[in-house]
Design a protein around this motif. Structure first.
Motif, PDB file in Angstrom:
ATOM      1  N   ARG B  28       4.893 -14.003  -8.460  1.00 12.73           N
ATOM      2  CA  ARG B  28       5.616 -14.420  -7.715  1.00 12.73           C
ATOM      3  C   ARG B  28       4.513 -16.331  -8.700  1.00 12.73           C
ATOM      4  N   ASP B  29       3.921 -16.020  -9.342  1.00 13.06           N
ATOM      5  CA  ASP B  29       3.277 -17.209 -10.094  1.00 13.06           C
ATOM      6  C   ASP B  29       3.917 -17.321 -11.641  1.00 13.06           C
ATOM      7  N   LEU B 113       0.537  -3.023  -6.184  1.00 11.71           N
ATOM      8  CA  LEU B 113      -0.119  -2.331  -5.076  1.00 11.71           C
ATOM      9  C   LEU B 113      -0.465  -3.664  -4.330  1.00 11.71           C
ATOM     10  N   VAL B 114      -1.207  -4.726  -4.606  1.00 12.28           N
ATOM     11  CA  VAL B 114      -1.683  -4.795  -3.294  1.00 12.28           C
ATOM     12  C   VAL B 114      -0.560  -7.080  -2.757  1.00 12.28           C
ATOM     13  N   ASN B 115      -0.241  -6.392  -3.960  1.00 17.72           N
ATOM     14  CA  ASN B 115       0.993  -7.622  -3.417  1.00 17.72           C
ATOM     15  C   ASN B 115       2.573  -7.133  -3.663  1.00 17.72           C
ATOM     16  N   PRO B 116       3.156  -5.452  -2.665  1.00 13.51           N
ATOM     17  CA  PRO B 116       4.251  -5.283  -2.767  1.00 13.51           C
ATOM     18  C   PRO B 116       5.308  -6.246  -3.418  1.00 13.51           C
ATOM     19  N   GLY B 118       8.489  -5.339  -3.054  1.00 17.91           N
ATOM     20  CA  GLY B 118       9.938  -4.688  -2.812  1.00 17.91           C
ATOM     21  C   GLY B 118      10.474  -4.409  -3.977  1.00 17.91           C
ATOM     22  N   GLN B 121      10.645  -0.467  -5.585  1.00 23.45           N
ATOM     23  CA  GLN B 121      10.286   0.588  -4.358  1.00 23.45           C
ATOM     24  C   GLN B 121      11.519   1.821  -4.669  1.00 23.45           C
ATOM     25  N   TRP B 124       8.991   3.474  -8.097  1.00 22.60           N
ATOM     26  CA  TRP B 124       7.807   3.736  -7.966  1.00 22.60           C
ATOM     27  C   TRP B 124       7.211   5.285  -7.485  1.00 22.60           C
ATOM     28  N   ARG B 125       8.180   5.687  -6.083  1.00 26.86           N
ATOM     29  CA  ARG B 125       7.151   6.677  -6.304  1.00 26.86           C
ATOM     30  C   ARG B 125       7.620   7.583  -7.784  1.00 26.86           C
ATOM     31  N   ARG B 164      -9.612  -0.289  -7.291  1.00 24.66           N
ATOM     32  CA  ARG B 164      -9.342  -1.741  -6.740  1.00 24.66           C
ATOM     33  C   ARG B 164     -10.261  -2.756  -6.507  1.00 24.66           C
ATOM     34  N   THR B 165     -11.332  -2.455  -6.820  1.00 25.48           N
ATOM     35  CA  THR B 165     -12.559  -3.523  -6.628  1.00 25.48           C
ATOM     36  C   THR B 165     -12.539  -4.424  -7.234  1.00 25.48           C
ATOM     37  N   THR B 168      -9.609  -7.307  -6.445  1.00 27.57           N
ATOM     38  CA  THR B 168      -9.514  -7.639  -5.930  1.00 27.57           C
ATOM     39  C   THR B 168     -10.050  -8.690  -5.771  1.00 27.57           C
ATOM     40  N   ILE B 169     -11.564  -8.562  -6.224  1.00 34.80           N
ATOM     41  CA  ILE B 169     -12.500  -9.462  -6.304  1.00 34.80           C
ATOM     42  C   ILE B 169     -12.569 -10.000  -7.150  1.00 34.80           C
ATOM     43  N   LYS B 170     -12.607 -11.275  -7.096  1.00 40.02           N
ATOM     44  CA  LYS B 170     -12.398 -11.894  -8.905  1.00 40.02           C
ATOM     45  C   LYS B 170     -13.607 -11.580  -9.442  1.00 40.02           C
TER      46      LYS B 170
END
Lengths: 210, 210, 210, 210
Positions: B28-29, B113-116, B118, B121, B124-125, B164-165, B168-170
């Motif tokens: 998105r960004d 993974l965190v912001n799918p 779509g 798809q 992906w698998r 993922r730590t 996802t953690i800044k």
DNA sequence: AATGAATGAGCCTTCATTCAT
DNA sequence: GATGAATGAAGGCTCATTCAT
């Protein structure tokens, strides 16, 4: 639908709508127009009550978290740390998938974790501090008397990150993987798994340190 | 400046630039203008070569993952599952923080993974299947012969989500929590913790089942 | 109306349109939509060529001033300071009322003087410095050898502020006051008056000082 | 807090607040919300008492000017025209920089001169007529018996426009130019300069005519 | 094959004004 | 008589996309 109500009414509806929309879309993708529409208010309502989108978000976050805190983790005050950990995890995961207000709040909370906006930094730590303290106590009890801070912290991260599963993996994917719909039963199984997995993990950390 | 070279050249540079920008900002960004600029290409290049942003993303994702697959997890083919798990985790976490192409790829992968979106798809698998199989094998070996699919799956989720730590953690927050900068040493410690924690967790799951 | 022209074409039209609209309405009241419309361009054209309204304004201002500088005050290089002052004032006032490009430029320039936007501060002084220097020289010559800086400055302010008359008083009011339409003749008379008035004023300042 | 008093009270406070805000920001940049806030009144008060912003402005302008008229130019009734002109100019310039009510009024008056809104045209001439008459008399006396109307008018414009200096040049710029802060002393010097300059100017006009 | 110009839909925000009490 | 809630029109900016060459 009564017009010109209390005045706090619309604000309240706005907050709840924001809670839901932010939880579903995230800060960036949530549109103020959508929030206002959902709240049955005018587009300018957000500006009127909250100055701008960012402030609305911060306010929403506080709003959500206050509701989030109470219902959770209140049970089993006298139980063993193992039982309390299991309960903690189950509550956490249930919250993530709850449909109503609590679910939105939980998702909103995790959204900020995964996609930090930097808009709630001031309140962030103090608001989640009580929650974290509860978990820290449990972990510390399981590890034993020698628990150093870093170990407790790492265990916290391990547990919380496991619980995020339901948020970050799209439900459809999870169901595909497990070939079963995401009902309370599956959640219970996941929570049990995480509890089992983490209990053993914490103990191992304790032994390593001891 | 330089006259357009081969023709596929620009396309290649676009993919690499997209890889980097998407990895840093998320779908998105990330702005197509930025990607083009970074690739030294024209604004319309994205649409010319990839139809639109979404297609570029899907293509980029495939592109990144092909590069991602090979260098990782190639070592310790004959070691014990415990050692291989430790190595797997360490590699995973190192990849997330690597500066170069591999780092971008890893982060791109986790971003999805965190912001799918779509948008990937379809691929992906099958693209991540080989990776997952390796981890499944390790888990299955540790659990023992009776490992059922769901337990393996749950353990996989537990491990991957712990790793993922770092995404996802800044980083700033993590450093704040640990009062120490995020260097190789801290990553090693985190990886070790996750390995210890998870090894015990997997075994516990194995015992419960057995 | 040829489409997709040079590319500098539209930019140029935008600049001229901005010049006109800003001169007529001032920065605040000028709408980018109007400017674009007048330039026969899309609303986003401003953003495309100038990033935003503020930058367009700064650019417009420079654009206008470059055009403004040359045609003015080029005559009478060898005349007496009295004659040159008279010419200076007449030129200034003619410029303010000129219909075309030069008029817009002049008004734009004075607009910034009356309603400073703070957006051209960087260029302001150096751009008008040559103009001011010419006037300073004239004043200094009239005052005589002992002219101190502050006296010159005050005389400059006196002259320039008199010339602003045509900008700050609505033309209709002026015509009402004088019962005659604002044509070249009236402007000439006003300019002559200001010249007479100021010549005597400067001399008086010179005597007081001398 | 306090229950609404007399009823005309709020209206009065609104006018004063409007006077201040309009004087500081100008019509366009003044926000009705600010005015109401400053008056300790509700947002709708403006519309309630004055129909809309434009009417408030017209009303404010009259309100301000009535207050403006009296305190100014009352001294030196029997002095020479030269002394009275000097006094007139000094008073004018002091008013522009006065902090209190008189300053607001003066600035409001000049604001309309510099940025005409067209909202006070009806009252404009008759309200300022007495002021202008005083100045006209002084000018006429200095010029002598043959003073024709247009010359008087031109001299008036010359004087008034010089005095505008303080309003139209941002104070910071003026201080920068003069390297000295804008205190009473500088104002006195400026006023003296304008008086000297203008006296000589008027006389020159008189001679030319004579 | 490739590019720079140009577009337009969409979003947030401002602010005077009106509504309902 | 007076207020706080609520509105809507309008403006500026972003950004992916298309146009014309």
């Amino acid at each position: 639908m009564t017009k010109r109500e209390d005045g706090k009414e619309t604000r309240w509806r706005l907050l709840n709508a924001a809670c839901e929309v932010f939880a579903k879309k995230g800060y960036r993708d949530a549109k103020v127009a959508d929030i206002c529409k959902q709240a049955g208010a005018n587009v300018s309502a957000v500006n009127y009550y909250f100055k701008n989108k960012a402030s609305l978000y911060a306010e929403t976050w506080r709003h959500a978290f206050q509701q989030f805190e109470e219902p959770a983790f209140s049970k089993l005050a006298g139980a063993s740390p193992q039982e309390r950990l299991r309960e903690y995890i189950l509550t956490l995961m249930k919250n993530f998938t709850t449909k109503g207000r609590l679910g939105h709040s939980s998702r909103l909370y995790l959204m900020e974790l995964v996609n930090p906006t930097g808009l709630v930094q001031n309140d962030w730590r103090e608001l989640i501090a009580p929650q974290r303290r509860k978990l820290h106590d449990i972990i510390r009890e399981i590890i034993g008397r020698k628990a150093d801070y870093q170990s407790v912290l790492f265990c916290e991260l391990s547990i919380v990150n496991q619980c995020r599963t339901l948020l970050t993996i799209k439900h459809k994917d999870l169901e595909y993987l497990l070939d079963q719909s995401l009902g309370p039963e599956l959640i219970k199984r996941l929570a049990d798994h995480i509890a089992d997995f983490s209990l053993a993990g914490i103990k191992a950390v304790g032994k390593r340190r001891g």
